[in-house]
Design a protein around this motif. Structure first.
Motif, mmCIF file in Angstrom:
data_model
loop_
_atom_site.group_PDB
_atom_site.id
_atom_site.type_symbol
_atom_site.label_atom_id
_atom_site.label_comp_id
_atom_site.label_asym_id
_atom_site.label_seq_id
_atom_site.Cartn_x
_atom_site.Cartn_y
_atom_site.Cartn_z
ATOM 1 N N ALA A 211 0.831 -1.206 0.000
ATOM 2 C CA ALA A 211 0.000 0.000 0.000
ATOM 3 C C ALA A 211 0.865 1.256 0.000
ATOM 4 C CB ALA A 211 -0.940 -0.006 1.201
ATOM 5 N N GLU A 212 1.945 1.241 0.777
ATOM 6 C CA GLU A 212 2.835 2.402 0.834
ATOM 7 C C GLU A 212 3.500 2.641 -0.518
ATOM 8 O OE1 GLU A 212 3.763 5.617 2.748
ATOM 9 O OE2 GLU A 212 2.869 3.988 3.921
ATOM 10 N N ARG A 213 3.916 1.562 -1.178
ATOM 11 C CA ARG A 213 4.534 1.695 -2.504
ATOM 12 C C ARG A 213 3.535 2.254 -3.519
ATOM 13 N NH1 ARG A 213 4.153 -1.621 -6.645
ATOM 14 N NH2 ARG A 213 3.517 -3.419 -5.406
ATOM 15 N N LEU A 214 2.315 1.704 -3.512
ATOM 16 C CA LEU A 214 1.298 2.160 -4.460
ATOM 17 C C LEU A 214 0.865 3.604 -4.177
ATOM 18 C CD1 LEU A 214 -0.776 -1.127 -4.658
ATOM 19 C CD2 LEU A 214 0.392 -0.030 -6.580
ATOM 20 N N LYS A 215 0.866 3.981 -2.911
ATOM 21 C CA LYS A 215 0.536 5.363 -2.531
ATOM 22 C C LYS A 215 1.511 6.341 -3.201
ATOM 23 C CE LYS A 215 0.845 8.291 1.613
ATOM 24 N NZ LYS A 215 -0.373 9.114 1.607
ATOM 25 N N LYS A 216 2.798 6.011 -3.172
ATOM 26 C CA LYS A 216 3.806 6.876 -3.779
ATOM 27 C C LYS A 216 3.659 6.912 -5.301
ATOM 28 C CE LYS A 216 7.141 6.203 -0.038
ATOM 29 N NZ LYS A 216 8.420 5.564 0.367
ATOM 30 N N GLU A 217 3.348 5.744 -5.899
ATOM 31 C CA GLU A 217 3.149 5.696 -7.353
ATOM 32 C C GLU A 217 1.953 6.544 -7.759
ATOM 33 O OE1 GLU A 217 2.933 1.691 -8.788
ATOM 34 O OE2 GLU A 217 4.802 1.086 -7.813
ATOM 35 N N VAL A 218 0.875 6.471 -6.986
ATOM 36 C CA VAL A 218 -0.326 7.256 -7.291
ATOM 37 C C VAL A 218 -0.034 8.747 -7.168
ATOM 38 C CG1 VAL A 218 -2.625 7.874 -6.447
ATOM 39 C CG2 VAL A 218 -2.020 5.467 -6.751
ATOM 40 N N GLU A 219 0.686 9.134 -6.118
ATOM 41 C CA GLU A 219 1.005 10.546 -5.915
ATOM 42 C C GLU A 219 1.813 11.098 -7.093
ATOM 43 O OE1 GLU A 219 2.911 10.427 -2.131
ATOM 44 O OE2 GLU A 219 1.016 10.593 -0.997
ATOM 45 N N TYR A 220 2.704 10.287 -7.627
ATOM 46 C CA TYR A 220 3.495 10.700 -8.787
ATOM 47 C C TYR A 220 2.603 10.879 -10.013
ATOM 48 C CZ TYR A 220 6.790 10.440 -12.676
ATOM 49 O OH TYR A 220 7.484 10.698 -13.824
ATOM 50 N N LEU A 221 1.686 9.910 -10.234
ATOM 51 C CA LEU A 221 0.816 9.962 -11.411
ATOM 52 C C LEU A 221 -0.203 11.097 -11.313
ATOM 53 C CD1 LEU A 221 0.149 6.129 -11.853
ATOM 54 C CD2 LEU A 221 1.421 7.603 -13.433
ATOM 55 N N ILE A 222 -0.742 11.318 -10.093
ATOM 56 C CA ILE A 222 -1.740 12.376 -9.905
ATOM 57 C C ILE A 222 -1.146 13.738 -10.272
ATOM 58 C CG2 ILE A 222 -2.950 13.702 -8.108
ATOM 59 C CD1 ILE A 222 -4.560 11.321 -8.856
ATOM 60 N N GLY A 223 0.131 13.896 -10.019
ATOM 61 C CA GLY A 223 0.790 15.158 -10.346
ATOM 62 C C GLY A 223 0.860 15.442 -11.830
ATOM 63 N N SER A 224 0.611 14.409 -12.652
ATOM 64 C CA SER A 224 0.735 14.586 -14.100
ATOM 65 C C SER A 224 -0.570 14.974 -14.768
ATOM 66 C CB SER A 224 1.260 13.288 -14.737
ATOM 67 O OG SER A 224 0.289 12.250 -14.629
ATOM 68 N N ILE A 225 -1.679 15.036 -14.005
ATOM 69 C CA ILE A 225 -2.964 15.412 -14.594
ATOM 70 C C ILE A 225 -3.414 16.748 -14.021
ATOM 71 C CG2 ILE A 225 -3.644 13.022 -14.976
ATOM 72 C CD1 ILE A 225 -5.528 13.288 -12.584
#
Length: 396
Positions: A35-49
């Protein structure tokens, strides 16, 4: 062209949706590291929209749910959880459909964590109004389980059983959700104890223990032993209760599990009821200090009740303070059980006047429990907005 969506945006949204859903699944399964790993991946992707409010809101909702998981499984302080809660509150009344469901569902979980049980039910019932917008059948089962859980804590036995049976019907379709079946069995068995059917409750706990062993889940093996110990305590089988609670304690101490405090309390309780006050006091000191360290108001009250009833000379103020806490949080199930125990102990000591006072508390609590439907439809929105203890934290 104005209003058109590029292929790149569609691809980006698809990737983000997939990651958000993976993150939520990891959270629901208490997979901390994933969950912690996916949280960081999501935060990175959210920044691109840019400007897609649905993704932003869904991300904030899952971030709050993530903090709920972390605060529970890792027994951390609740500052991050409280901050996530405050951020989320800003969106109340501005979400629709599936997002509306998740908002009230997660708010109910937060209320339950604080032992604000009436507020939790009101949030859950508001979430239920939007459950139709959720396609995932497993999510429906998750919701039914949470409803059953809070009704169990309020001793609304038949409502609890109704919801847990709905959850089990779904979970039983999937062999990959045997762990969820175990948790459902725990709720069923708890309700059976409230119905004084200890024999059937024990069978459910033992069934859960066997499933946990078969799927090699050491955490659920330990929780099963904890529950068997609680059931034995209710039956007056103190030696067997101690044996099972010690097995649970060994695991929970090693993992610093959130059920550690609950286990120590039950050990102190069992030893006090068995008349071994030295052991009871030893567990009391250990548990009470841990409750103070983690600022756990519920167990501070419960340990004080043990101190006042069993471990100090005529320290009735501690007992009354514990019941004041239970009443302020509308924990009628705890009032019912503990007031009856206090009344019985005092009656055996010949203190008839005081025992009568606590028996009256039992009667009052059972009247509240028997009201059944505690919150009318018209009250739901009012409770969500005006509950006086909504801000704060409570560690389970």
């Amino acid at each position: 062209m104005r209003g058109s969506v590029s292929y790149e945006n569609q691809t980006s949204y698809s990737v983000i949706t997939k990651k958000l859903n993976e993150w939520y699944i990891a959270i629901k399964n208490n997979f901390d590291e994933k969950a912690e790993r996916l949280k960081k991946e999501v935060e990175y992707l959210i920044g691109s929209i840019n400007g897609n409010l649905e993704f932003i809101y869904y991300h904030q909702l899952l971030d709050f749910r993530h903090e709920l998981m972390v605060s529970h499984t890792q027994a951390k302080n609740e500052d991050d959880l409280r901050n996530a809660y405050e951020s989320l509150k800003e969106h109340e009344g501005h979400l629709n459909g599936m997002l509306d469901y998740y908002y009230f569902f997660f708010m109910g979980m937060y209320d339950f964590r604080k032992k604000e049980l009436v507020a939790a039910i009101s949030s859950y019932r508001r979430a239920e109004k939007s459950l139709e917008f959720v396609d995932d059948e497993i999510e429906h089962a998750e919701f039914y389980y949470k409803m059953a859980e809070v009704y169990y804590y309020m001793k609304q036995t038949y409502y609890s059983i109704d919801y847990i049976e709905r959850a089990i019907l779904i979970y039983n379709k999937y062999e990959t959700h045997l762990d969820k079946t175990i948790y459902c069995n725990f709720v069923i068995a708890g309700n059976l104890i409230d119905l004084l059917d200890h024999e059937k409750a024990m069978l459910k706990f033992e069934e859960s223990l066997n499933i946990a062993r078969n799927i090699n889940r050491s955490d659920l093996i330990a929780v099963s032993h904890l529950n068997i110990g609680i059931c034995c305590n209710a039956e007056g089988l103190y030696e067997r209760a101690e044996e099972n609670l010690l097995i649970a304690l060994k695991f929970f101490e090693k993992e610093y599990h959130p059920y550690l405090l609950k286990t120590i309390f039950n050990l102190s309780h069992v030893m006090c009821k068995a008349g071994d006050f030295n052991a009871g006091d030893s567990y009391y000191e250990k548990g009470f200090n841990l409750a103070l360290k983690t600022d756990n108001s519920e167990y501070i009250a419960k340990f004080n009740l043990l101190r006042g009833l069993y471990l100090s000379e005529e320290c009735y103020d501690l007992i009354d303070e514990a019941f004041d806490f239970f009443e302020s949080h509308e924990m009628f199930g705890d009032i019912d059980e503990f007031a009856f125990e206090v009344g019985e102990v005092l009656l055996k000591r010949g203190d008839i006047a005081r025992s009568s006072k606590y028996y009256k508390r039992v009667v009052a609590a059972r009247k509240e429990i028997q009201k059944g439907e505690l919150i009318s439809e018209a009250q739901i929105d009012n409770l969500l907005v005006s509950h006086p203890n909504r801000v704060g934290y409570f560690s389970v």
